[in-house]
Design a protein around this motif. Structure first.
Motif, PDB file in Angstrom:
ATOM      1  N   THR A  40      30.634  22.646  33.248  1.00 37.63           N
ATOM      2  CA  THR A  40      31.898  22.539  34.105  1.00 37.63           C
ATOM      3  C   THR A  40      32.435  21.288  33.406  1.00 37.63           C
ATOM      4  O   THR A  40      31.554  20.449  33.127  1.00 37.63           O
ATOM      5  CB  THR A  40      31.320  22.163  35.524  1.00 37.63           C
ATOM      6  OG1 THR A  40      30.583  23.319  36.052  1.00 37.63           O
ATOM      7  CG2 THR A  40      32.262  21.734  36.383  1.00 37.63           C
ATOM      8  N   PRO A  44      33.490  19.476  40.770  1.00 37.43           N
ATOM      9  CA  PRO A  44      34.501  19.621  42.059  1.00 37.43           C
ATOM     10  C   PRO A  44      34.782  18.677  43.041  1.00 37.43           C
ATOM     11  O   PRO A  44      35.895  18.401  43.332  1.00 37.43           O
ATOM     12  CB  PRO A  44      33.683  21.115  42.818  1.00 37.43           C
ATOM     13  CG  PRO A  44      32.913  21.518  41.667  1.00 37.43           C
ATOM     14  CD  PRO A  44      32.554  20.571  41.071  1.00 37.43           C
ATOM     15  N   ARG A  93      41.264  24.237  39.528  1.00 32.68           N
ATOM     16  CA  ARG A  93      40.070  25.372  39.684  1.00 32.68           C
ATOM     17  C   ARG A  93      39.609  25.778  38.317  1.00 32.68           C
ATOM     18  O   ARG A  93      38.092  25.633  38.308  1.00 32.68           O
ATOM     19  CB  ARG A  93      40.765  26.578  40.268  1.00 32.68           C
ATOM     20  CG  ARG A  93      39.495  27.376  40.706  1.00 32.68           C
ATOM     21  CD  ARG A  93      40.064  28.668  41.472  1.00 32.68           C
ATOM     22  NE  ARG A  93      40.516  28.416  42.969  1.00 32.68           N
ATOM     23  CZ  ARG A  93      41.998  28.272  43.175  1.00 32.68           C
ATOM     24  NH1 ARG A  93      42.795  28.968  42.188  1.00 32.68           N
ATOM     25  NH2 ARG A  93      42.597  28.121  44.195  1.00 32.68           N
ATOM     26  N   SER A  96      37.115  23.061  37.167  1.00 31.80           N
ATOM     27  CA  SER A  96      36.203  22.634  37.887  1.00 31.80           C
ATOM     28  C   SER A  96      35.351  23.845  38.256  1.00 31.80           C
ATOM     29  O   SER A  96      34.272  23.560  39.068  1.00 31.80           O
ATOM     30  CB  SER A  96      36.613  21.758  39.333  1.00 31.80           C
ATOM     31  OG  SER A  96      37.493  22.682  40.271  1.00 31.80           O
ATOM     32  N   THR A  97      35.503  24.955  37.730  1.00 34.17           N
ATOM     33  CA  THR A  97      34.674  26.125  38.106  1.00 34.17           C
ATOM     34  C   THR A  97      33.603  26.077  36.958  1.00 34.17           C
ATOM     35  O   THR A  97      33.939  26.119  35.730  1.00 34.17           O
ATOM     36  CB  THR A  97      35.580  27.268  38.138  1.00 34.17           C
ATOM     37  OG1 THR A  97      36.215  27.117  39.123  1.00 34.17           O
ATOM     38  CG2 THR A  97      34.671  28.295  38.274  1.00 34.17           C
ATOM     39  N   ARG A  98      32.483  26.499  37.232  1.00 36.19           N
ATOM     40  CA  ARG A  98      31.468  26.478  35.992  1.00 36.19           C
ATOM     41  C   ARG A  98      31.611  28.060  35.303  1.00 36.19           C
ATOM     42  O   ARG A  98      31.946  28.855  35.857  1.00 36.19           O
ATOM     43  CB  ARG A  98      30.197  26.489  36.751  1.00 36.19           C
ATOM     44  CG  ARG A  98      28.930  26.522  35.779  1.00 36.19           C
ATOM     45  CD  ARG A  98      27.447  26.257  36.823  1.00 36.19           C
ATOM     46  NE  ARG A  98      26.490  26.089  35.788  1.00 36.19           N
ATOM     47  CZ  ARG A  98      26.230  24.879  35.384  1.00 36.19           C
ATOM     48  NH1 ARG A  98      26.891  23.773  35.743  1.00 36.19           N
ATOM     49  NH2 ARG A  98      24.937  24.573  34.716  1.00 36.19           N
ATOM     50  N   GLY A  99      31.637  27.754  34.122  1.00 38.71           N
ATOM     51  CA  GLY A  99      32.046  29.035  33.521  1.00 38.71           C
ATOM     52  C   GLY A  99      30.919  28.896  31.816  1.00 38.71           C
ATOM     53  O   GLY A  99      30.328  27.963  31.780  1.00 38.71           O
TER      54      GLY A  99
END
Length: 336
Positions: A40, A44, A93, A96-99
């Motif tokens: 990340t 968030p 988004r 801050s989104t885990r990918g």
């Protein structure tokens, strides 16, 4: 050996083999790489505190987005213009989104080769203070063209990820402007069922014959029960199917940009208007100003102001032509 002991031994052996098998699944290189790739860029909780976003690339001046009372604006030449709220939300988004961002290198010597040196395109997210919450460098694409290299400024680690970032790197403010003439949501939002009457006065002619004056008599559309009337068009001649789409086109209209050289108070917006009267007695008006000069692709564009707005918009020629119709447009086509 008794039967019970044999069963117990078999159970123990089965349990040991099962544990070994499970361990091999968990510790396979593919699974380890997958776990290490999960990453990340911005927590968030920090994304929720973002107050300013700076985007730069290609040697251009940074574009700044600022948050005022939970509403995002584009900062341009000292003026704050409304931003596309959904576009800013989508960017935060993404950050801050885990990918899946697998590690591709940890040596500083690889930064320039992968395009993530200090002169790379970057996205800087700031909170209330001057220190950035995130300073992300976006580099070149990989061999497949589907991923880009990414690095946090001040760190040596380089990761790669699906290229969802390039679309946000445009330094042009227009890509971030919310250019809708009327708000889509909130207390000021308008809908078709609120409109009771529409009156338009078309912009003046300046055609090839040198003639001046307005295109036609004012167009007046009035709600009548569950339908509409158009002044000057008999009921039998009226193509009512064109009226709702026309009014929706006004409600959904967007400008081509903002004009900073004039203000809504300047006495130049007298070259055409569209007035919508609402069921609550209020009215919303679009007032046109003069056509812009032909420089830098502005030929045919006009400046316009909207009731209650502090901004001056530019309208493309095709937008003006679509919004300003005459009564003949709503007549049924008759076969010869």
């Amino acid at each position: 050996m008794t039967y019970k002991k044999q069963v117990l031994i078999l159970l123990v052996v089965t349990a040991v083999l099962g544990a070994i098998f499970a361990g091999t699944l968990i510790l396979t290189p593919e699974r380890l790489n997958s776990r290490n790739a999960a990453y990340t860029w911005l927590e968030p909780k920090w994304a929720e505190q973002a107050g300013r976003i700076e985007i730069s690339g290609g040697g251009n001046d940074p574009l700044a987005l600022v948050n005022r009372n939970a509403v995002w604006y584009v900062e341009s030449e000292g003026v704050e213009y409304p931003a596309k709220q959904g576009r800013v939300t989508d960017l935060l988004r993404l950050l801050s989104t885990r990918g899946a961002y697998p590690l591709r290198g940890s040596a500083a010597s690889s930064h320039e080769r992968l395009g993530v040196g200090e002169n790379a395109s970057r996205i800087v997210v700031r909170g209330a203070g001057a220190a950035p919450l995130l300073d992300l460098l976006v580099g070149g694409g990989d061999a497949t063209g589907r991923e880009v290299y990414l690095r946090k400024s001040g760190q040596n680690e380089v990761r790669s990820g699906e290229d969802q970032f390039t679309v946000y790197l445009s330094p042009s403010p227009t890509a971030w402007y919310n250019l809708r003439l009327f708000p889509q949501e909130g207390s000021g939002a308008l809908s078709l069922d609120m409109v009771q009457r529409v009156t338009t006065v078309s912009p003046p002619l300046s055609g090839e014959d040198g003639g001046e004056g307005f295109h036609s008599a004012p167009l007046v559309i009035t709600r009548s029960g569950s339908g509409w009337t158009v002044e000057g068009v008999a009921a039998d001649d009226l193509d009512a199917s064109r009226i709702d789409p026309y009014i929706r086109a006004i409600l959904d209209a967007e400008g081509d940009g903002f004009a900073a050289s004039v203000t809504p108070e300047d006495p130049v917006f007298n070259e055409g208007r569209i007035q919508m009267e609402l069921g609550d007695g209020a009215a919303r008006t679009i007032r046109l100003g003069a056509a812009l000069s032909a420089g830098e692709g502005d030929a045919g564009k006009r400046i316009a102001v909207i009731t209650g707005s502090q901004y001056v918009y530019t309208l493309a020629e095709w937008t003006v032509n679509r919004l300003f119709r005459d009564a003949a447009y709503f007549k049924k086509l008759r076969e010869e």
